[in-house]
Design a protein around this motif. Sequence first.
Motif, PDB file in Angstrom:
ATOM      1  N   UNK A 216      56.479  41.422 104.247  1.00  0.00           N
ATOM      2  CA  UNK A 216      56.926  41.974 105.525  1.00  0.00           C
ATOM      3  C   UNK A 216      57.368  43.420 105.365  1.00  0.00           C
ATOM      4  N   UNK A 217      58.115  43.702 104.309  1.00  0.00           N
ATOM      5  CA  UNK A 217      58.587  45.066 104.064  1.00  0.00           C
ATOM      6  C   UNK A 217      57.416  45.995 103.798  1.00  0.00           C
ATOM      7  N   UNK A 218      56.420  45.521 103.051  1.00  0.00           N
ATOM      8  CA  UNK A 218      55.244  46.347 102.746  1.00  0.00           C
ATOM      9  C   UNK A 218      54.565  46.804 104.025  1.00  0.00           C
ATOM     10  N   UNK A 228      48.545  47.069  97.190  1.00  0.00           N
ATOM     11  CA  UNK A 228      48.708  48.533  97.211  1.00  0.00           C
ATOM     12  C   UNK A 228      50.191  48.902  97.192  1.00  0.00           C
ATOM     13  N   UNK A 229      50.987  48.148  97.931  1.00  0.00           N
ATOM     14  CA  UNK A 229      52.435  48.392  97.954  1.00  0.00           C
ATOM     15  C   UNK A 229      53.042  48.157  96.581  1.00  0.00           C
ATOM     16  N   UNK A 230      52.697  47.033  95.959  1.00  0.00           N
ATOM     17  CA  UNK A 230      53.246  46.731  94.643  1.00  0.00           C
ATOM     18  C   UNK A 230      52.877  47.802  93.625  1.00  0.00           C
ATOM     19  N   UNK A 231      51.626  48.265  93.681  1.00  0.00           N
ATOM     20  CA  UNK A 231      51.171  49.284  92.731  1.00  0.00           C
ATOM     21  C   UNK A 231      51.928  50.591  92.928  1.00  0.00           C
ATOM     22  N   UNK A 232      52.099  51.022  94.179  1.00  0.00           N
ATOM     23  CA  UNK A 232      52.816  52.259  94.460  1.00  0.00           C
ATOM     24  C   UNK A 232      54.284  52.138  94.075  1.00  0.00           C
TER      25      UNK A 232
END
Length: 250
Positions: A216-218, A228-232
């Motif tokens: 949800x936050x992503x 993509x969010x986790x990688x960034x």
Amino acid sequence: MTRGAYSFVRTFAPEFARDLRVDRHYLLCASAGTLRLEAQGQAWLLPPARAALIEADRPIRVSMARPVTTASVLFDTRFAPAPPAPLTVFDLNPLARALLTECGTWGESDEPLPAYAETMFGALAAVTWRLARQPSPVVVPSGRSPELRRALVLTGQRLGDDVRFEDVADDVGLAPRSLARRFADETGMTWRAVLRRMRILAAIEELAAGDAPVTTIAYQVGYASLSAFNAAFRELTGRTPTEYRESFRP
């Protein structure tokens, strides 16, 4: 004779930016909620289990979007040397947390510190001054010129949308090429690199605010996929969002 160092715990209501300046070196530790600190053209995020070390007489701007509880220590400039930088934000290790808790016994007073207390405050200063030499990467430029500051505000307001650089440039009254030069000259970063950092900072604030799912936050901060969010997030902080949230509760 005032104490060479003393500690205090405070809870602050949400408020817009206000200026802060103290005549002692200020170790500001967030235990609940997050603060935004701004100085020298940059903005830092101070989430739980982190600390900010602020040099005496250094003006900073503080803002809180939600209630914040802090545990802080003020060091007389004759008790502790100047910090390694005017303002740094860094992770607290277990030793620093233990010393901070131990120093919580001694608040502001005209009575001199007992020898044991002086030893504890001295050890806390030694440990945190050393930690401050490895600052957190969770920092974004705040800009010097009105146009760039406005561009940063607009970008921050549109993180969850399909924000376009051309639209931001148009809204601040500059050609995209001119605004791109402002970013390069004033921040040393591209707009897209700043956007990535702003999204991660916004995500950290949401991680600290409650137990909303990472997915949800992503999406809330503008990422179309969790991967993509986790990688960034890992690229900037060295941790996954879940690991970072767990570090708030050591």
